[in-house]
Enzyme design. Structure first.
Site, PDB file in Angstrom:
ATOM      1  N   ARG A 127       2.308   0.695   6.413  1.00  0.00           N
ATOM      2  CA  ARG A 127       1.125   0.217   5.686  1.00  0.00           C
ATOM      3  C   ARG A 127       0.852  -1.243   6.010  1.00  0.00           C
ATOM      4  NH1 ARG A 127       0.224  -2.661   0.636  1.00  0.00           N
ATOM      5  NH2 ARG A 127       2.470  -3.000   0.557  1.00  0.00           N
TER       6      ARG A 127
ATOM      7  N   GLU B 268      -2.784 -11.983   5.845  1.00  0.00           N
ATOM      8  CA  GLU B 268      -1.425 -11.484   5.706  1.00  0.00           C
ATOM      9  C   GLU B 268      -1.018 -10.753   6.979  1.00  0.00           C
ATOM     10  OE1 GLU B 268      -1.383 -10.956   0.833  1.00  0.00           O
ATOM     11  OE2 GLU B 268      -1.411  -9.167   2.095  1.00  0.00           O
TER      12      GLU B 268
ATOM     13  N   HIS C  45       9.606  -4.492   1.800  1.00  0.00           N
ATOM     14  CA  HIS C  45       8.943  -5.794   1.825  1.00  0.00           C
ATOM     15  C   HIS C  45       9.949  -6.811   2.347  1.00  0.00           C
ATOM     16  CE1 HIS C  45       6.695  -9.351   0.698  1.00  0.00           C
ATOM     17  NE2 HIS C  45       5.672  -8.582   0.436  1.00  0.00           N
TER      18      HIS C  45
ATOM     19  N   HIS D 293       9.684  -1.237  -1.029  1.00  0.00           N
ATOM     20  CA  HIS D 293       8.443  -1.754  -1.597  1.00  0.00           C
ATOM     21  C   HIS D 293       7.328  -0.721  -1.729  1.00  0.00           C
ATOM     22  CE1 HIS D 293       5.404  -4.666  -2.622  1.00  0.00           C
ATOM     23  NE2 HIS D 293       4.702  -4.428  -1.524  1.00  0.00           N
TER      24      HIS D 293
ATOM     25  N   ARG E 253       4.861  -5.751   8.684  1.00  0.00           N
ATOM     26  CA  ARG E 253       5.998  -5.817   7.756  1.00  0.00           C
ATOM     27  C   ARG E 253       7.258  -5.141   8.292  1.00  0.00           C
ATOM     28  NH1 ARG E 253       3.206  -4.869   1.807  1.00  0.00           N
ATOM     29  NH2 ARG E 253       2.430  -6.997   1.576  1.00  0.00           N
TER      30      ARG E 253
END
Length: 525
Positions: free
Chosen positions: A375, A117, A233, A340, A279
């Site tokens: 994060r 990811e 997100h 998110h 992200r």
């Protein structure tokens, strides 16, 4: 109204709370509370997986480095190292609890299937297809249900913490079914209430994510840190009937392309990793392109991969989209960013201890220093398991020496009345989430933040007056907490005079040389 006594009170039934309950000494009397059903936590909805070094091609140092890079220089080394180094053991513990992670077998090789990811330099996300949270939640709830020392309470909303002689001794807990507010006393209290993304109009989170633990800890005198770093997100499903449905980042990890409405790719213009950028970069790029084009959404396309591969790897996303008339084996998925994850929270040490003796905070409620300014994908569940174990060991080691709480006053609602103006709650709830989205979202300015703070001040006074005069309800309690969260986010954002990670402010577009946490202290409020 009832008074309950336990050794440990755990508020929250997600990965963090369940881990503490299962890791605690078996002779500890535990109360575990959930705001809704036991499955109504963010964990249940997590699709991606758990990041941990499980492959010989990978290394702990690589995972540590990737986490620091994603965190934009603000991650704490002790928290990162503790989390990453305990990752493989956490996965083995989950397997022992009955979590059936997805496996592969090809060319004579077999093992756990790992995906990659955003922000990760290796495949290290272990998962259960694209419904990892559901599998973990189910397995841990099943295990907790077998523990005779754990008493489960569903449909309970925490109101405030009880403090006696400078330490946490329990909490007032509202039961919306009976209308009572009961007293729960305990030697140690664990806040595992999740994050606060419901403060925004668009979010991937379930309705329970209203920052209750952070707000209660703040009112009880605990410091909070880095609340300006709210992760959006990049890819939530854009459809009027798809409330809060997240489209897993693993789709991009398996080669999915982000597309403009004309079908062209664009992420390479923003980051060398393209769709696999951290992200914050991806969310900001999508936000920029949507505003530039005036588009309602952009698109995520995996249809160039074989149909069997897509259906087998992403059955949850495939089924959900198909219900809405979107066949992801042939069609791109319409997506938008949505709030998110709360990277900041209640400041804790490496055992989960807060500033208030007897009070612990675990998971998204806590600020351990792991996530820094952004994060990295799938580090959050790992944090729950690692710090959940650390907190349970710390509590277990000293449980017999912790003082027994004294009786606490019952909740007194004799001087308040039932409200006939609940429209005020729904109006204020809507107003708060809209101006937080408009003024305190992915891209910020000082002027927008100041406007938001002015509105927060008005709402605080209105809600405080309402709270003082009418009987409480779950909606009122959540709104009261969300206003606190909104203020903490805005105050933190105004203090940070730079752009770093998830905090991007047009007035200060550059990142300062020295990385500093934003720490708010209640006494200075």
């Amino acid at each position: 109204m009832a008074t309950y006594r336990h050794d440990v009170l755990i508020i929250g039934s997600g990965a963090a709370g369940l881990t503490v309950a299962l890791r605690m000494s078996p002779d500890a009397r535990i109360a575990l509370l959930s705001k809704g059903e036991l499955t109504s936590a963010s964990t249940y909805y997590a699709q991606g997986g758990v990041a941990a070094v499980m492959d010989q091609q990978d290394s702990l140092e690589s995972h540590i480095k990737d986490t620091h890079v994603a965190g934009a220089g603000l991650c704490h080394e002790d928290a990162v190292r503790k989390t990453v180094e305990n990752g493989p053991d956490a996965i083995r513990w989950l397997i022992d609890q009955g979590v059936g992670f997805t496996r592969f077998e090809e060319d004579g090789r077999q093992g756990f299937h790992l995906t990659r990811e955003g922000g990760h330099s290796h495949r290290r996300v272990i998962h259960v297809a694209d419904a990892t949270g559901l599998a973990i939640s189910g397995a841990l709830i099943d295990q907790v249900g077998r523990r005779q020392n754990v008493e489960l309470f569903e449909h309970r909303t925490a109101v405030d913490l009880i403090v006696q002689d400078g330490r946490c001794a329990g909490a007032y807990i509202h039961n919306p079914i009976t209308g009572r507010t009961d007293v729960f006393l305990a030697r140690a209290v664990v806040l595992a209430t999740g994050g606060a993304s419901k403060v925004y109009l668009y979010t991937s989170n379930p309705d329970v994510a209203t920052g209750d633990g952070i707000a209660m800890a703040w009112r009880a005198g605990c410091r909070v840190s880095n609340m300006e770093f709210m992760q959006f997100h990049p890819t939530c499903l854009y459809h009027p009937k798809a409330k809060s449905f997240l489209v897993t980042e693993a789709i991009r990890g398996e080669g999915g392309h982000l597309l403009l409405p004309d079908g062209s790719r664009f992420m390479h213009q923003f980051h060398e990793r393209g769709e696999l950028a951290p992200r914050d970069v991806v969310a900001r790029a999508i936000d920029f392109e949507m505003k530039r084009l005036g588009a309602d959404c952009l698109y995520l396309d995996i249809s160039h991969r074989p149909a069997d591969f897509i259906i087998n790897h992403f059955p949850t996303v495939y089924a959900k989209c198909l219900q809405l008339g979107i066949d992801i084996t042939r069609d791109p998925i319409p997506v938008v960013p949505a709030a998110h994850y709360t990277c900041g929270g209640v400041i804790t040490d490496m055992h989960g201890r807060t500033d208030l003796p007897g009070l612990y905070a675990i998971g998204e409620t806590a600020f351990t220093g792991l996530h820094g300014a952004n994060r990295m994908a799938s580090n959050s569940l790992l944090e729950c398991f690692v710090f959940g174990q650390a907190a349970s060991e710390d509590i277990s080691a000293q449980l017999k020496t912790l003082p027994e709480p004294r009786n606490a006053p019952e909740w007194d609602d004799s001087l308040v009345t039932d409200s006939d103006e609940d429209v005020i709650i729904s109006h204020n709830w809507d107003e708060l989430r809209r101006f937080m989205w408009d003024y305190v979202g992915i891209v910020r300015t000082v002027k927008r933040l100041e406007r938001a703070m002015h509105r927060i001040d008005l709402l605080k006074r209105e809600i405080a007056e309402y709270y003082s005069n009418y009987r409480i309800s779950s909606d009122l309690l959540e709104l009261r907490n969300l206003v606190v969260i909104g203020e903490l986010i805005i105050r933190s954002a105004l203090q940070r005079r730079e752009s770093r990670g998830l905090h991007y402010i047009l007035d200060f577009p550059e990142m300062e040389a020295e990385a500093k946490d934003t720490i708010l202290v209640p006494d200075q409020d």
